[in-house]
Scaffold this motif. Structure first.
Motif, PDB file in Angstrom:
ATOM      1  N   UNK A   1       5.326  29.202 -19.106  1.00 56.76           N
ATOM      2  CA  UNK A   1       5.737  28.140 -20.144  1.00 56.76           C
ATOM      3  C   UNK A   1       4.814  28.084 -21.239  1.00 56.76           C
ATOM      4  N   UNK A   2       3.195  28.717 -20.711  1.00 59.64           N
ATOM      5  CA  UNK A   2       2.384  28.713 -21.526  1.00 59.64           C
ATOM      6  C   UNK A   2       1.706  29.926 -21.992  1.00 59.64           C
ATOM      7  N   UNK A   3       2.164  31.072 -21.055  1.00 57.15           N
ATOM      8  CA  UNK A   3       2.081  32.433 -22.097  1.00 57.15           C
ATOM      9  C   UNK A   3       3.120  32.747 -22.715  1.00 57.15           C
ATOM     10  N   UNK A   4       4.388  31.902 -22.595  1.00 54.20           N
ATOM     11  CA  UNK A   4       5.794  32.148 -23.355  1.00 54.20           C
ATOM     12  C   UNK A   4       4.956  31.326 -25.355  1.00 54.20           C
ATOM     13  N   UNK A   5       4.612  30.072 -24.327  1.00 55.95           N
ATOM     14  CA  UNK A   5       4.049  29.604 -25.658  1.00 55.95           C
ATOM     15  C   UNK A   5       3.397  30.764 -26.633  1.00 55.95           C
ATOM     16  N   UNK A   6       1.246  31.041 -25.978  1.00 54.47           N
ATOM     17  CA  UNK A   6       0.684  31.363 -26.933  1.00 54.47           C
ATOM     18  C   UNK A   6       1.573  33.031 -27.150  1.00 54.47           C
ATOM     19  N   UNK A   7       2.247  33.243 -26.867  1.00 54.35           N
ATOM     20  CA  UNK A   7       2.567  34.864 -27.893  1.00 54.35           C
ATOM     21  C   UNK A   7       3.089  34.096 -28.471  1.00 54.35           C
ATOM     22  N   UNK A   8       4.679  33.671 -28.190  1.00 46.40           N
ATOM     23  CA  UNK A   8       5.116  32.844 -29.602  1.00 46.40           C
ATOM     24  C   UNK A   8       4.414  32.867 -30.997  1.00 46.40           C
ATOM     25  N   UNK A   9       3.135  31.937 -30.263  1.00 50.65           N
ATOM     26  CA  UNK A   9       1.896  31.034 -31.397  1.00 50.65           C
ATOM     27  C   UNK A   9       1.519  32.253 -32.542  1.00 50.65           C
TER      28      UNK A   9
END
Ligand code: COA
Length: 161
Positions: free
Chosen positions: A99-107
């Motif tokens: 989840x953290x990696x997905x969020x970072x990429x989206x940001x």
């Protein structure tokens, strides 16, 4: 150390090979299936197809051996503002940092497209997600009464990029 941290540590020992990248258009139906599993009430494919056509960089997926097991969706709203609409990871894959990696990429994608501030809403009962967003630098700024269709309140959370 909570259960989530222990699972994350275990995953790092076994070299998790989950790929995070922008979604390709041919994967749209698979994304909808994943969304249906995680958010059965939210899978309105027409709306998401329109959003994908407007801003494809707002669709980020996590893949295990080519299969979508998580996703994050965001849009550019007002000038300089981004909004996270949904983020979800299949139950068996949670607590591994996906989840953290997905969020970072989206940001990162939102920032590259001009966003300097990100906003989102989350159900007040969704403690896990609230903790997840706080860990990732979001802060609660207000509570909105009856924000969700079933009458539940939501917190508005923001993060400056
Ligand atoms: C919220 C969600 C996307 C997090 O994904 P994830 O891959 O499990 O998250 P991460 O492994 O990156 O966890 C990061 C932090 O979130 C918090 N967290 C995530 N899952 C947690 C759990 N089961 N218990 C406690 N804290 C948790 C922790 O603070 C964790 O940090 P830590 O590992 O240092 O303790 C996932 O739980 C999910 O899909 N939930 C259902 C859908 C949802 O509610 N989405 C959010 C609203 S749109």
């Amino acid at each position: 150390m909570n259960l989530c941290s222990i699972l994350k540590y275990t995953a790092s020992i076994f070299h998790d090979v989950i790929k995070i990248r922008n979604m390709e258009s041919r994967e749209f139906l698979e994304l909808m299936e994943c969304m249906q599993r995680i958010f059965p009430e939210r899978a309105n494919s027409n709306l998401f197809l329109e959003l994908y056509e407007i801003f494809p960089e707002g669709f980020v997926v996590a893949l295990d051996d080519g299969k979508i097991i998580g996703f994050a969706i965001g849009i550019l709203s007002d000038e300089g503002k981004g909004r996270i609409l949904l983020i979800g990871v299949d139950e068996n894959y949670r607590c591994r940092g996906i989840g953290t990696r997905l969020l970072k990429k989206l940001l990162m994608n939102l920032r590259s497209s001009g966003a300097v501030e990100i906003e989102l809403e989350v159900r007040v009962s969704n403690k896990r997600a609230i903790e997840f967003y706080q860990k990732n630098g979001f802060i609660k700024i207000r509570r909105v009464s009856g924000f969700y269709e079933d009458g539940e309140d939501g917190y508005v959370m923001v993060k400056k990029l």
